[in-house]
Every structure is written in C-alpha cells, then in structure tokens.
Design a protein around this motif. Structure first.
Motif, PDB file in Angstrom:
ATOM      1  N   SER A 252       7.047  -1.488   3.931  1.00  8.90           N
ATOM      2  CA  SER A 252       6.422  -2.325   4.970  1.00  8.90           C
ATOM      3  C   SER A 252       5.069  -2.514   4.734  1.00  8.90           C
ATOM      4  O   SER A 252       4.398  -1.827   4.095  1.00  8.90           O
TER       5      SER A 252
ATOM      6  N   ARG B 236       5.194  -7.827   7.668  1.00  5.24           N
ATOM      7  CA  ARG B 236       6.556  -7.814   6.701  1.00  5.24           C
ATOM      8  C   ARG B 236       7.252  -6.495   6.626  1.00  5.24           C
ATOM      9  O   ARG B 236       6.639  -5.193   6.563  1.00  5.24           O
TER      10      ARG B 236
ATOM     11  N   TRP C 198      10.223  -5.038   3.721  1.00  7.28           N
ATOM     12  CA  TRP C 198      10.740  -5.439   2.553  1.00  7.28           C
ATOM     13  C   TRP C 198      12.070  -4.542   2.310  1.00  7.28           C
ATOM     14  O   TRP C 198      12.021  -3.364   2.821  1.00  7.28           O
TER      15      TRP C 198
ATOM     16  N   HIS D 246      12.320  -6.676  -1.756  1.00  9.80           N
ATOM     17  CA  HIS D 246      12.523  -8.253  -1.267  1.00  9.80           C
ATOM     18  C   HIS D 246      12.496  -8.237  -0.064  1.00  9.80           C
ATOM     19  O   HIS D 246      12.914  -7.360   0.903  1.00  9.80           O
ATOM     20  N   ARG D 247      12.125  -9.675   0.334  1.00  3.42           N
ATOM     21  CA  ARG D 247      12.159  -9.831   1.848  1.00  3.42           C
ATOM     22  C   ARG D 247      13.788  -9.861   2.606  1.00  3.42           C
ATOM     23  O   ARG D 247      13.796  -9.724   3.672  1.00  3.42           O
TER      24      ARG D 247
ATOM     25  N   SER E 276       8.825 -11.419  -2.386  1.00  7.75           N
ATOM     26  CA  SER E 276       9.152 -10.232  -2.945  1.00  7.75           C
ATOM     27  C   SER E 276       7.679  -9.637  -3.352  1.00  7.75           C
ATOM     28  O   SER E 276       6.571 -10.282  -3.496  1.00  7.75           O
TER      29      SER E 276
ATOM     30  N   TYR F 118       2.502 -10.374  -5.429  1.00  8.40           N
ATOM     31  CA  TYR F 118       3.183 -10.743  -4.472  1.00  8.40           C
ATOM     32  C   TYR F 118       3.575 -12.285  -4.784  1.00  8.40           C
ATOM     33  O   TYR F 118       2.783 -13.100  -5.132  1.00  8.40           O
TER      34      TYR F 118
END
Length: 173
Positions: A35, A43, A45, A73-74, A83, A102
C-alpha cells in the motif's frame, strides 16, 4: 433476549471452531500487503499468484547475493496501468542497485522511474532463507518521467511514490 449454549455443547463447538479460526489467522498473517500513495493519493496494490510464481519474488545467484522484485497491480489481475515495480539487489543483506517504477498508462512506456531507489529503500525485515520468506519495508521518493525506453528520464516531470510492503516472495530458479 440472548441465546445461551449449554455447557456440554459449548466445548465441542469451540473445539470445532478453533482450527478454522487458526487457519483464518494464518492466512491473514501470510497475506501480501502493498500500500502507499502516488502524488499523495492513497493506493492499495495487489500481489498476483500464477502457475509460475508470484509477482513478488527473488533469485539467488550465489550465496549472499539475491535480486528481488516487488511488482504489484491496482487490481487482482495482470495489467500494466497503475502498477508499481521495485527491484533491487541484496549483497550480504545490504541493498544495492535498485529501481522503482510507476506505470500510469496501459503500456510499459511512458512510465515514471527512480534509478537510484536503493538510496531511499528501507528494509525492516529480510527473511529469504528456508521455507518461510518475508520482506517488510518502505520506499519513498520522486520518480522522473520517461517517455520511451530509449529516452533519458525528465527530472522536471515527477510523481511522488510511497510504498509500504509486507510480503512473502516466492523463490525463482
């Protein structure tokens, strides 16, 4: 009105529930967590698992020399957009030669990069020997825009990236 379970039944119910509770606790403890934020926007991930390993992995080239990749990855599927990737080497436990990236779009370029990520990467825990592996750490830095694989990074166009991770990397052979 509360329901009370008679004592003769409470113990067998508790004994039956304990393995499930232990499994849930173990799975939570072993879950990969990545995170942070991009330009201050929070975010979360996801580390992905496939037939050939995880997106968080390491290789050992010789005793004491490992390369590590933390790719997240998102969403819970493989996609480039959103990602992050942090790669670095460990030589006798010391971080060297790292890069953070990124990917804001659905392609590999353009992207943002920090080719000196090893200077801003902090590892709080490193366990790469034996069956149970674990990496806990944090990266925080400014990533410069790279328009193509062949262009220099543009230090005037940056995004800030913060990544905190607690992951169990798979061993790559």
């Amino acid at each position: 009105m509360s329901m009370q379970i008679p004592m003769p039944f409470a113990r067998p119910l508790l004994m039956a529930a304990l393995p499930a509770m232990a499994l849930a606790t173990a799975c939570t403890a072993m879950a990969d967590d990545v995170s942070g934020s991009v330009d201050g926007e929070a975010r979360q991930w996801h580390v992905l698992q496939g037939d050939d390993g995880k997106t968080v992995n390491f290789s050992e080239f010789s005793p004491g020399f490992q390369t590590v990749t933390i790719q997240a990855h998102r969403s819970t599927r493989y996609e480039v957009e959103g990602s992050i990737s942090i790669t670095f080497s460990l030589m006798d436990g010391e971080i060297s030669d790292g890069e953070a990236m990124y990917f804001p779009e659905a392609r590999m370029t353009p992207h943002f990069t920090d080719e000196n990520a090893h200077e801003r990467l902090v590892l709080e825990r490193v366990e790469l020997d034996g069956g149970d592996t674990r990496l806990v750490g944090r990266y925080e830095g400014e990533l410069a825009y790279r328009g193509s694989m062949f262009s220099e990074a543009d230090e005037t166009n940056t995004v800030s990236l913060v990544v905190e991770f607690d992951v169990s990397p798979s061993r790559e052979d």
